[in-house]
Enzyme design. Structure first.
Site, mmCIF file in Angstrom:
data_model
loop_
_atom_site.group_PDB
_atom_site.id
_atom_site.type_symbol
_atom_site.label_atom_id
_atom_site.label_comp_id
_atom_site.label_asym_id
_atom_site.label_seq_id
_atom_site.Cartn_x
_atom_site.Cartn_y
_atom_site.Cartn_z
ATOM 1 N N ASN A 128 0.823 -1.219 0.000
ATOM 2 C CA ASN A 128 0.000 0.000 0.000
ATOM 3 C C ASN A 128 0.851 1.259 0.000
ATOM 4 O O ASN A 128 0.458 2.269 -0.584
ATOM 5 C CB ASN A 128 -0.977 -0.010 1.177
ATOM 6 C CG ASN A 128 -2.140 -0.932 0.895
ATOM 7 O OD1 ASN A 128 -3.041 -0.590 0.126
ATOM 8 N ND2 ASN A 128 -2.101 -2.123 1.479
ATOM 9 N N ARG B 244 0.524 -1.826 15.085
ATOM 10 C CA ARG B 244 0.481 -1.357 16.469
ATOM 11 C C ARG B 244 -0.774 -0.526 16.669
ATOM 12 O O ARG B 244 -1.219 0.157 15.739
ATOM 13 C CB ARG B 244 1.683 -0.450 16.765
ATOM 14 C CG ARG B 244 3.006 -1.138 16.637
ATOM 15 C CD ARG B 244 3.340 -1.838 17.917
ATOM 16 N NE ARG B 244 4.646 -2.456 17.847
ATOM 17 C CZ ARG B 244 5.287 -2.932 18.900
ATOM 18 N NH1 ARG B 244 4.745 -2.876 20.095
ATOM 19 N NH2 ARG B 244 6.455 -3.493 18.768
ATOM 20 N N LEU B 245 -1.282 -0.553 17.895
ATOM 21 C CA LEU B 245 -2.423 0.309 18.212
ATOM 22 C C LEU B 245 -1.910 1.695 18.578
ATOM 23 O O LEU B 245 -0.922 1.826 19.306
ATOM 24 C CB LEU B 245 -3.183 -0.246 19.415
ATOM 25 C CG LEU B 245 -4.091 -1.444 19.173
ATOM 26 C CD1 LEU B 245 -4.753 -1.856 20.487
ATOM 27 C CD2 LEU B 245 -5.140 -1.114 18.127
ATOM 28 N N HIS C 21 -8.368 -1.413 6.563
ATOM 29 C CA HIS C 21 -8.558 -2.764 7.120
ATOM 30 C C HIS C 21 -9.116 -3.679 6.031
ATOM 31 O O HIS C 21 -10.049 -3.295 5.318
ATOM 32 C CB HIS C 21 -9.499 -2.709 8.325
ATOM 33 C CG HIS C 21 -9.619 -4.027 8.997
ATOM 34 N ND1 HIS C 21 -8.618 -4.542 9.800
ATOM 35 C CD2 HIS C 21 -10.575 -4.981 8.931
ATOM 36 C CE1 HIS C 21 -8.974 -5.741 10.220
ATOM 37 N NE2 HIS C 21 -10.153 -6.031 9.708
HETATM 38 C C1 GRF Z 1 -3.311 -4.582 4.207
HETATM 39 O O1 GRF Z 1 -4.072 -5.695 3.841
HETATM 40 C C2 GRF Z 1 -4.082 -3.669 5.112
HETATM 41 O O2 GRF Z 1 -5.463 -3.726 4.899
HETATM 42 C C3 GRF Z 1 -3.764 -4.227 6.486
HETATM 43 O O3 GRF Z 1 -2.423 -4.634 6.406
HETATM 44 C C4 GRF Z 1 -2.124 -4.993 5.057
HETATM 45 C C5 GRF Z 1 -0.873 -4.247 4.683
HETATM 46 O O4 GRF Z 1 -0.352 -4.710 3.459
HETATM 47 N N1 GRF Z 1 -4.001 -3.255 7.524
HETATM 48 P P1 GRF Z 1 0.919 -4.017 2.834
HETATM 49 O O5 GRF Z 1 2.025 -4.068 3.876
HETATM 50 O O6 GRF Z 1 0.560 -2.611 2.479
HETATM 51 O O7 GRF Z 1 1.259 -4.848 1.628
#
Ligand code: GRF
Length: 194
Positions: free
Chosen positions: A14, A90-91, A108
């Site tokens: 991402n 982490r929260l 998420h």
């Molecule tokens: C994603 O699926 C996101 O929804 C979740 O953690 C994953 C991160 O993937 N919170 P990446 O590290 O960006 O490939």
């Protein structure tokens, strides 16, 4: 024009999608830095390869509030308008939540409130859900409980397997997370200018 910090602990797909999107010349906003608790993760390697500044947050052997205060002090150098969590495992604690109140966003990989927690994709798959997807939401003190900004979904087909579902979810993430952050930053700028 606004800047945002990305928070990641893992693969960083991402981060890659956000960086590609916000590197387009027509997009006025940009990533100011990556924050990570895992110096050896792929997200950090990617950031370093693209000259994105990296800030490490070190939770080991110290109070969470102290660790977050050190982070907040470093983030001041970059003035992020929002903090964008992308696989940050982490929260957020009280220092971060208070300093960036209403300005921390998370991605998420399930249709919340179904399947919060670390295994959103596996849990959605194993539960037999016919509709699966992603949720972009504000971060609060709970585990994936903050106000929902956007959800996108698809229907499972008879041929879908866990790997194919993972790929479909990541495809949604990589398309809609950058767009949603863009829209949020536009709105924020418009409010501040008015
Ligand atoms: C994603 O699926 C996101 O929804 C979740 O953690 C994953 C991160 O993937 N919170 P990446 O590290 O960006 O490939």
């Amino acid at each position: 024009m606004a800047q945002f910090a990305v928070f990641a602990s893992g693969q960083g797909s991402n981060l890659v999608a956000l960086h590609a999107y916000f590197s387009e010349s027509a997009i006025p906003h940009s990533i100011c830095c990556l924050v990570s608790d895992k110096p050896a993760c792929q997200a950090v390697a990617y950031a370093l390869s693209k000259a994105i500044p990296v800030i490490y947050i070190n939770y080991a052997g110290q109070d969470k509030a102290l660790a977050e205060q050190q982070l907040v002090d470093q983030l001041r150098n970059y003035q992020p308008a929002v903090l964008v969590f992308a696989g940050f495992m982490r929260l957020a604690g009280q220092v971060l939540l208070h300093t960036y109140q209403g300005r921390i966003i998370n991605l998420h990989p399930s249709l919340l409130p179904r399947h919060p927690g670390k295994q959103g994709i596996i849990d959605s798959f194993n539960a037999g859900d016919s509709e699966l997807g992603i949720t972009i939401h504000y971060v609060d003190e709970g585990i994936d409980t903050g106000r929902i900004i956007r959800q996108e979904s698809f229907f499972r087909t008879a041929d879908d397997t866990l790997p194919s579902i993972e790929a479909r979810i990541h495809a949604l993430e990589h398309t809609y997370y950058p767009q949603t952050i863009h829209a949020l930053l536009d709105t924020k700028n418009a409010v501040e200018a008015s």
